[in-house]
Design a protein around this motif. Sequence first.
Motif, PDB file in Angstrom:
ATOM      1  N   ARG B  70      60.270   2.774  -8.916  1.00 32.64           N
ATOM      2  CA  ARG B  70      59.143   3.336  -7.909  1.00 32.64           C
ATOM      3  C   ARG B  70      58.398   2.760  -7.978  1.00 32.64           C
ATOM      4  O   ARG B  70      57.011   2.918  -7.425  1.00 32.64           O
ATOM      5  CB  ARG B  70      58.048   3.784  -9.506  1.00 32.64           C
ATOM      6  N   GLU B  71      59.026   1.035  -6.638  1.00 30.50           N
ATOM      7  CA  GLU B  71      58.106  -0.470  -6.313  1.00 30.50           C
ATOM      8  C   GLU B  71      57.120  -0.560  -7.776  1.00 30.50           C
ATOM      9  O   GLU B  71      55.415  -0.870  -6.843  1.00 30.50           O
ATOM     10  CB  GLU B  71      57.471   0.496  -5.447  1.00 30.50           C
ATOM     11  N   GLY B  72      57.313  -0.313  -8.991  1.00 34.93           N
ATOM     12  CA  GLY B  72      56.612  -1.117  -9.852  1.00 34.93           C
ATOM     13  C   GLY B  72      54.632   0.045  -9.616  1.00 34.93           C
ATOM     14  O   GLY B  72      54.314  -0.684 -10.701  1.00 34.93           O
ATOM     15  N   LYS B  73      55.285   1.367  -9.861  1.00 36.72           N
ATOM     16  CA  LYS B  73      53.604   1.727 -10.012  1.00 36.72           C
ATOM     17  C   LYS B  73      54.084   2.750 -11.417  1.00 36.72           C
ATOM     18  O   LYS B  73      54.957   2.957 -12.005  1.00 36.72           O
ATOM     19  CB  LYS B  73      53.963   2.735  -9.168  1.00 36.72           C
ATOM     20  N   ARG B  74      53.156   2.924 -12.152  1.00 37.08           N
ATOM     21  CA  ARG B  74      53.481   3.431 -13.359  1.00 37.08           C
ATOM     22  C   ARG B  74      53.428   4.938 -13.588  1.00 37.08           C
ATOM     23  O   ARG B  74      52.878   5.535 -12.284  1.00 37.08           O
ATOM     24  CB  ARG B  74      52.057   2.667 -13.967  1.00 37.08           C
ATOM     25  N   LYS B  75      54.233   5.223 -14.029  1.00 37.62           N
ATOM     26  CA  LYS B  75      54.523   6.953 -14.439  1.00 37.62           C
ATOM     27  C   LYS B  75      52.945   7.516 -14.951  1.00 37.62           C
ATOM     28  O   LYS B  75      52.488   6.746 -16.468  1.00 37.62           O
ATOM     29  CB  LYS B  75      54.794   7.212 -15.145  1.00 37.62           C
TER      30      LYS B  75
END
Lengths: 870, 109
Positions: B70-75
Motif C-alpha cells: 500500500r505504498e506505506g499508507k496505513r489501513k
Amino acid sequence: MNSYHGRPSKWILDFFRWYCHRDYQEDIEGDLMERFERNVEKKGIRAAKWRFIKDVLLLFRPGIIRSMEGNHQLTNYGMLKNYLKIGWRNLIKDKGYSSINVGGLAIGMAVAMLIGLWVHDELTFNRYHENYDLVAKVMQHTTANNEVFSGTHQPFPLSDGLRNSFEEDFKYVVSSTEIQEHIIANGERRFNESGAYMEVDAPEMLSLKMIKGLRSGLELNSILISESLAERLFSNEDPLNKIINMDNRVELKITGVYQDIPKNSTFHEMAFIASWDQYLSTNTWLEPYLYKWEYDMSPIYVQLQPHADIHKVSDRIKDIINNSLIGEDRNEQSIALHPMGKWHLYQEFENGVNIGGSVRFVRLFGTIGIFVLLLACINFMNLSTARAKGRTREVGIRKAIGSLRAQLMYQFFSESILVVILSFLFSIGLISLSLPWFNEVADKAITFPWNNPFFWILCAGFILSTGILAGSYPALYLSSFQVIKALKGAFTTGRLAIISRQTLVVLQFTVSVVLIIGTIIVYRQIQHTKDRPVGYDRDRLVSVTMKTNDIHDHFEAIRNQLLASGTIVEMSESSCPLNTYCVGLSDFDWQGKDPAFSAAFSIFWISPEYGRTIGWQLLDGRDFSRDIASDQRGMVINASAVKYMGLENPVGQIIRHDEKDWKVLGVVNDFIVGSPYEPVKPAIYMFAPWVSYIVSFRLSPTVSTQDALENIETIFKEYAPGIPFEYQFADQQYAQKFNDEIRIGKLSSTFAILAIFISCLGLFGLASFTTEKRTKEIGIRKVLGASVFILWRLLSLEFFILVIISCVLAVPFVLYFLENWLANYEYRTDIPWWIFAISSLGGLLITLLTVSYQSVKVALLNPVNSLRNE
Amino acid sequence: MGKHHFGEFEEIVMLTVAVLYDEAYGIAIIEEMESRLGRKVSIGALQTVLRRLEKKGYLSSRFGEATKVREGKRKRFFSVTSYGKKVLAEAKDQRLFLWKAMPEFVINN
C-alpha cells in the motif's frame, strides 16, 4: 514480493489527493493502492490503471470530497480571516488612534463624496431634457466701440428668419419670453406663478413629460401647467380642459399637465407655458415690433436637426440680423448658438467669446474635495507609519514563521481596506445627516444615489484606491524590514521615513493654510462689495410687481390717499425693478457724437416721483416734475452716461431718440442696479406716463412697517381686486445679489474648517505618538534638570518649523488661485499681506495648541513613573 | 419499528465489518462481500457508507500500522460500536418478528 510494480497515473492520483477529505485521504489512498497492486498481478498493468481511474472517479462524491470551509486546509481564506482579526484587534487596542484615523478618513470621504455629488449635479444640469445635445439658445454679439456685448434677446422677426431660411438646420425654432411671474387663478385660488410664453414646439423641444394631455396642446387660449401647479389649483380634480384665469385678463383652457421640471434644469421654475400667440394677442403694443430688426425683444431657442453641426450652423446664421438691417441702424451684430450643455456652467461672455462661468466653482470645489480627501489619506498614512513601530515584532515573527513579503503586503493592504470600509460606512452616515443642510446651503436638490449601480462601482473603486493609497506606505515599508532586526526590536526610524512624514505634514498644512486664506479672501470680497456705496436709500423701500393696469389707472388717487394717511413718503412707477437692468436701447444721438460710436444705454421709464421715492442723488440740474408739461420730453441721466457720451455740460443738452428731441433735465449719481461687482452702466431715465410694471413705495418713518404694508394692501385690494399683493423690500432684494458669493463663502469655510480639523486630528495623533515614544527620554531629561518649558519647546519645535514651512509654501499658491478668482470681479478687493500673517499665525496657534496638549502632558509626567517600567 | 433504521446496503456493510472483526478495512470488506455475497462494490460506494455510519456512531475506526504494501499508507480498521451492535440486533429482531408472524404456507410455497 510482487514481481513488478507499476504506478497509477500521477494526474489521477493528484486529482484524488486534491479533492479527498484530508482525514480520509491516507487510508483510502492505501486501499486504492492495495487494490491497484492486486489488479496489476491479476489483470495486468493496463487494466489496473483503468480500474484505478474508475475507482477514483467513483470516489468523487459528497461524503468523500473535502468541504470548502473551515481551516483544515491552507487556503488564503484562513489567512485573510487571520489578517482581519489581527487588524480588528489592532483597531480595538488603541481606541484613541483608531477613532482619529477612522474619523478623519470618514470626514474626508464624506466631504469628497458630497462635493462629488454636487459636481455631478452641476455637470448633469439640463440633462433632464432629452434633446439636451441639440438644443441651443441664440446669442447676439453686438460690436460697438471696439467692444463686444453679448445678449440673449433677439428681434422678433429673427425666429421666422431662422425657420424659413435654414429649414435644413433647425428642427424647431422657439421664440419665448423670459420666465416671469403671472397671476394664475382658479376661482378664489390665486397664485403668483413663474412661467413663459413659448411657441408651439416648446414642449417637444424641452421633451416635457406629459402626465395629462398632449405636447401639441399649446395653442391660442390654452395653457400647459406643471403637475404641482395643477395640484394647487385643482387639488384632486382632473385639471384637463378646465378654464383658468391669467393676470385677471384672459381665460385659458388647460390642455396639458407636465411633470415638474427638476431643480437642475434652466426651466425649473417654469410652472406653466402659454402660447406665443397668446403673448402677442394680449400685449397688442408689441405689434409694431413684430417686423423690426432693430429691437431686441426676447430669447429664441432652437433645436438642431440631428445631423447638423452647431459650429457650422452658427457660422451660417451669423449675419442674418446684419443683413436685414438697412442703412444707419446697421450695427456689427452677429448671432451664434449657445448649446444647452453650456448654459449653466459656461454662461459668461467677454468680447463675444465664451469665457466659462460657474464651471470655475466646479473646478474650485473639485480641487478642494480632492485635497480634503488627500489630507485624510495623508493622515492615515502618517498614523499608520507612526504606529508601524509597534508592529515590527509582529512583522518579524510572521516573517520568521514563513510569511512572504507579498503576504505581508497583502496583510497591510487588507487591513487598511478594512479601515477604509469602516470609514466609508461612517461617511455614508455623515452624508445622510448633512445632505439636507448641504442642499439648503448649495441651493440644490441632491439625493443620495442609493440605487445607482454606477455610484456604488465608483465607491468601490474609491474604497479600493483609498485603501491601497493609504495603506501603501506601511505595506511597502513595513514588509521590507529584516527579520532579525525586526525581532530584536532594533528598529530605528530611518531618515527617509522621518523626511517623508515631515513632507506629509507640510503638504497637509500647506493645503490648510491655502484654504484658510482662500476663505478669508472670499468673505473679504463679499464684505468689500457689500460696503460699496449703493447710491440710494434702501431703507423702508418696498416694491410691488404689477401685472395689470389697475394701479396705474388710479395712480393719482392711490398716491394721494396713501400720502394723506401718512403711510408713505412717496410712491412711483417704473418699467424695471430696482435691481435689474431690463431694457437696453441704442437709438440715441446727440450733438458732438462720433458717428462711428454706437451708444447703448440702459433705459428706465419712470413716473416723475421715481427719483424722490428711491432717494437718488442729483448731481446737476433738476428732477422730473409732474407740473411741467415739457418734462414729458425730458431725461435724467446718470454720471456714467455723461462720461460715456462725453458731454461737457449735460444739463439742457438735446438728445435725439425715437425720432424726437429730448432734453436732459438732470444728472444723478451712479447707483447700483445690476451686479454690485460690476461698474454701473450708463443709464437714461425717461418720463413715461404709460409705465406700470413696478410700483415702489417709500414708507413713512412714523408708521410701523407692518401697519404701512397693511394700509397699502387695503388700498390695493380696493383698486385691484383679485391680485395677490406681494411686495419686496429693497434691502432684501439687494442682499440677494450676494447669494452666490455667500454660498461659496459658506461652503468653502465649511470645507476649510473640516480640512483644518482633519489636519489637526492627524497632527494630534502624530504628536501624541512621537511624544509617547520619547517618554523615557523626557524622564531622563527631567531627572537631569530640564524644565517643563524646555521640554515643551523640544517637543513642539519640530512641528512648529514644519508649519512655518507650510505657510511659506502656501503663499504662491494662494496668490495664483485667488488672483485668478478675483479677476472675475470688476469691483474687487485686494490681497493684503496681513492676511498671510494672520492665517500663518492662526495655523501656528492651532498647531501649537494641538501639539502642546501632548507635549505638556508628557513633560509634566513624574519621571519616576515614566522610567520605572520597562 | 425502532427509531433507528438503515438501508439494506448499510446493514450489509455493518454485518460484514462485524464478520471480519479485527481485520475490517476497506479492501478486506469489499473482498469479503464479494466472496460471501457475490456482490461487487466500488471503493467509492463503500467508503461513503463507512464514513456515514461512523458519523452516526454505529462504527468506530482506528489506524493500523504502516506496512510496505500500500505504498506505506496505513489501513483504517473499522469495528462495530456497542451502539451499532444494539441497532443491528434491533434490526435483526424486527425481521425475525416479521418472519415469525408470517403464515406458514407463504414460506413453504
